[in-house]
Design an enzyme around this catalytic site. Structure first.
Site, PDB file in Angstrom:
ATOM      1  N   LYS A 176      14.540  -6.352  -9.036  1.00 22.99           N
ATOM      2  CA  LYS A 176      13.292  -7.021  -8.633  1.00 22.99           C
ATOM      3  C   LYS A 176      12.394  -7.062 -10.196  1.00 22.99           C
ATOM      4  O   LYS A 176      11.755  -7.813 -10.780  1.00 22.99           O
ATOM      5  CB  LYS A 176      12.567  -6.392  -7.468  1.00 22.99           C
ATOM      6  CG  LYS A 176      11.020  -7.288  -7.631  1.00 22.99           C
ATOM      7  CD  LYS A 176      10.355  -6.701  -6.405  1.00 22.99           C
ATOM      8  CE  LYS A 176       9.570  -5.305  -6.523  1.00 22.99           C
ATOM      9  NZ  LYS A 176       8.189  -5.276  -7.491  1.00 22.99           N
ATOM     10  N   ASN A 177      12.314  -5.530 -10.557  1.00 20.54           N
ATOM     11  CA  ASN A 177      11.265  -5.229 -11.528  1.00 20.54           C
ATOM     12  C   ASN A 177      12.065  -5.662 -12.956  1.00 20.54           C
ATOM     13  O   ASN A 177      11.225  -5.712 -13.916  1.00 20.54           O
ATOM     14  CB  ASN A 177      11.196  -3.714 -11.637  1.00 20.54           C
ATOM     15  CG  ASN A 177      10.279  -3.314 -10.297  1.00 20.54           C
ATOM     16  OD1 ASN A 177       9.853  -4.286  -9.726  1.00 20.54           O
ATOM     17  ND2 ASN A 177       9.971  -2.048 -10.376  1.00 20.54           N
ATOM     18  N   CYS A 226      -5.291  -1.957  -5.409  1.00 21.86           N
ATOM     19  CA  CYS A 226      -3.619  -1.761  -5.372  1.00 21.86           C
ATOM     20  C   CYS A 226      -3.801  -0.589  -4.218  1.00 21.86           C
ATOM     21  O   CYS A 226      -4.155   0.418  -4.329  1.00 21.86           O
ATOM     22  CB  CYS A 226      -2.907  -1.910  -6.403  1.00 21.86           C
ATOM     23  SG  CYS A 226      -0.991  -1.683  -5.886  1.00 21.86           S
ATOM     24  N   ARG A 270      -4.519   1.851 -10.406  1.00 24.37           N
ATOM     25  CA  ARG A 270      -3.846   0.924 -11.557  1.00 24.37           C
ATOM     26  C   ARG A 270      -4.525   0.094 -12.270  1.00 24.37           C
ATOM     27  O   ARG A 270      -4.872  -1.275 -12.294  1.00 24.37           O
ATOM     28  CB  ARG A 270      -2.745   0.065 -10.537  1.00 24.37           C
ATOM     29  CG  ARG A 270      -1.951   0.696  -9.717  1.00 24.37           C
ATOM     30  CD  ARG A 270      -1.082   0.175  -9.033  1.00 24.37           C
ATOM     31  NE  ARG A 270       0.445  -0.226  -9.762  1.00 24.37           N
ATOM     32  CZ  ARG A 270       1.420  -0.603  -9.055  1.00 24.37           C
ATOM     33  NH1 ARG A 270       1.192  -1.238  -7.693  1.00 24.37           N
ATOM     34  NH2 ARG A 270       2.497  -0.952  -9.743  1.00 24.37           N
ATOM     35  N   ASP A 318       9.476   5.114  -7.518  1.00 21.36           N
ATOM     36  CA  ASP A 318       9.506   4.182  -6.611  1.00 21.36           C
ATOM     37  C   ASP A 318      10.668   4.505  -5.552  1.00 21.36           C
ATOM     38  O   ASP A 318      11.124   4.144  -4.785  1.00 21.36           O
ATOM     39  CB  ASP A 318      10.321   2.963  -7.161  1.00 21.36           C
ATOM     40  CG  ASP A 318       8.990   2.278  -7.819  1.00 21.36           C
ATOM     41  OD1 ASP A 318       7.807   2.413  -7.584  1.00 21.36           O
ATOM     42  OD2 ASP A 318       9.443   1.284  -8.629  1.00 21.36           O
ATOM     43  N   ARG A 340       9.221  -7.866   0.043  1.00 22.86           N
ATOM     44  CA  ARG A 340       8.623  -8.109  -1.310  1.00 22.86           C
ATOM     45  C   ARG A 340       9.847  -7.925  -2.432  1.00 22.86           C
ATOM     46  O   ARG A 340      10.247  -8.139  -3.449  1.00 22.86           O
ATOM     47  CB  ARG A 340       7.547  -7.548  -1.588  1.00 22.86           C
ATOM     48  CG  ARG A 340       6.207  -8.033  -1.046  1.00 22.86           C
ATOM     49  CD  ARG A 340       4.976  -7.363  -1.422  1.00 22.86           C
ATOM     50  NE  ARG A 340       5.231  -7.132  -3.165  1.00 22.86           N
ATOM     51  CZ  ARG A 340       4.500  -6.079  -3.731  1.00 22.86           C
ATOM     52  NH1 ARG A 340       4.159  -4.941  -2.921  1.00 22.86           N
ATOM     53  NH2 ARG A 340       4.925  -5.759  -4.848  1.00 22.86           N
TER      54      ARG A 340
END
Ligand code: UD1
Length: 432
Positions: free
Chosen positions: A22-23, A127, A132, A318, A410
């Site tokens: 995803k990233n 967030c 952030r 993560d 997501r």
């Protein structure tokens, strides 16, 4: 809203195919704004964040065609091929209602500014995992000559007459997003840009590799100093999104948590060497098999770990929630320190609902292993936290129901299906 129901206790055995990252997919898609020619991306994961970004890119004038047949590995078909063409940028504004839903969409700022000389992009807003800010993004773009003002919640950026010019950007702190945003601008700036203390995450390298295919000149890919020679224009390219190291690490933790024998297919060990070292410390066997990784834990106890999150190549933030879930059942006390985000412990109170014994003191969590976890209703708070609840649920006795699973959607492609294939008892329950 959907719920995920997990019944713990099953060992996992089998093969899990790993999706595209995803990233990496998100910045690669955004790179399509840099050229009026087509960018073809293969192995794009089918995720809510990717779908959201396609809407944002369409708003700027980017056409998207998705290959009808899903290309993939083995019986489970994963990943799409995207053809993105931004022949003409029709709108240089990224509105609040879109950017606020997905922070990475703020990264359109650099390429819009570089190509069009102007951009108006909403500040991403608060967030769940910390404040952030975007100061590093904005300061970096200013070094390329951008004039930047904040107006009613929007970043209004303008390039000097004649366009952005290369500059020297020294990041005071490693930021994946700021590195990406400045890189996406520097490739179209005049002259050389040098970025120091740039993020070295593999997803940044994947973006840089794709930009090189598009005609950009970038030296130092994979290191913390990038030298970029700006070009007048970029060309068409074809690129395949690299495997998702966070999904890989998550499934490795799940296999470690449940015990059994799981092979993670189509992924890379070197992206996660640090996390695999930590997993080995917990008593798990990890074997690098080239383009797959085998995780086994047969009967032995889970040992405690001490670790802190760090930018790549350190232990990824993560995966912090996931390893914490794993060591809730360790045979001793673990200490996990979060150094990247200041408020990334929301999973702690949910894990406690299953019986985990975790104490927080500033940026550290002390996790005292318990003999059993017991299923309970819990709530997902962010993407990675939600999957830590799946891990804990798979280790717990009885049933765990997880609400707000849109967080999971997501970032995890066909999570329940991948786990069910290996023997997990996990189902999605849709109301009505
Ligand atoms: C990206 C990842 C996210 C990952 C994170 C760190 C994507 C879509 N997201 O997020 O999954 O957890 O990297 O590996 O790829 N910071 C500032 N000022 C800035 C920018 C960042 O102070 O202008 C701070 C942040 O608050 C944070 C740290 O720098 O404390 C790292 O953030 P950053 O690397 O930028 O994270 P993201 O790019 O948002």
């Amino acid at each position: 809203m959907d719920l995920i129901k997990v019944v713990g206790g099953n060992q996992l055995n089998g093969v899990i195919p790993i999706s595209g990252a995803k990233n990496a997919a998100l910045p690669l898609m955004i790179a399509s704004l840099l050229t009026d020619e087509g960018l073809t991306l293969k192995n794009v994961p089918n995720l809510a964040d990717v779908n959201m970004l396609t809407r944002i890119l369409r708003n700027h004038g980017c056409d998207l065609a998705v290959d009808g047949k899903r290309a993939g590995r083995g019986p489970m078909q994963l990943g799409d091929t995207f053809h993105l063409t931004a022949r003409e940028i029709v709108d240089t504004t990224a509105p609040y209602d879109m950017v606020s839903r997905m922070r990475a969409s703020f990264w359109v700022l650099g390429p819009l500014l570089a190509r069009m000389g102007t951009a108006r992009v909403s500040l991403p807003g608060g967030c769940a995992i910390g404040t952030r800010p975007v100061d590093l993004h904005l300061n970096g773009l200013k070094e390329l000559g951008a004039d930047i003002e904040i107006d009613a919640g929007y970043v209004v950026a303008n390039a000097p007459k004649g366009g952005l010019v290369g500059g020297r950007v020294v990041f005071p702190k490693v930021s994946v997003g700021a590195t990406i945003n400045v890189l996406l601008a520097a490739v179209l700036a005049k002259g050389e840009t040098v970025m120091e203390n740039a993020a070295r995450e593999p997803e940044v390298g994947d973006l840089a590799d794709c930009l090189v295919k598009m005609g950009a000149k970038i030296d130092g890919i994979g290191t913390s100093t990038l030298h970029i020679q700006g070009r007048d224009r970029l060309d068409a390219a074809i690129h395949s999104v690299l495997p998702d190291r966070i999904e890989t690490g998550t499934f490795a933790m799940i296999a470690a948590a449940t015990g059994g024998d799981v092979t993670l297919e189509g992924t890379r060990y070197d992206f996660l060497a640090n996390a695999f070292d930590a997993l080995r410390q917990t008593g798990v066997t990890v074997e690098d098999k080239g383009d797959s990784i085998r995780i086994t834990r047969n009967g032995g106890a889970i040992e405690p770990v001490s670790l802190e999150t760090q930018p790549f190549p350190g232990f990824p933030t993560d995966l912090q929630a996931q390893i914490m879930a794993l060591v809730t059942r360790a045979s001793g006390t673990s200490v996990i320190r979060e150094t990247i985000f200041e408020n990334r412990f929301m999973h702690v109170q949910e894990l406690a609902r299953l019986g985990a014994d975790i104490h927080l003191h500033s940026d550290s969590a002390t996790v005292k292993g318990v003999a059993t976890l017991t299923g309970a209703p819990v709530m997902a708070t962010d993407l990675r936290a939600s999957v830590s609840l799946v891990i804990a649920g798979l280790m717990a006795e009885g049933e765990t129901t997880i609400s707000r699973v849109y967080h999971l959607d997501r970032g995890f492609e066909r999570l329940e299906e991948k786990l069910t294939r290996c023997g997990a008892d996990i189902t999605r329950v849709s109301p009505g």
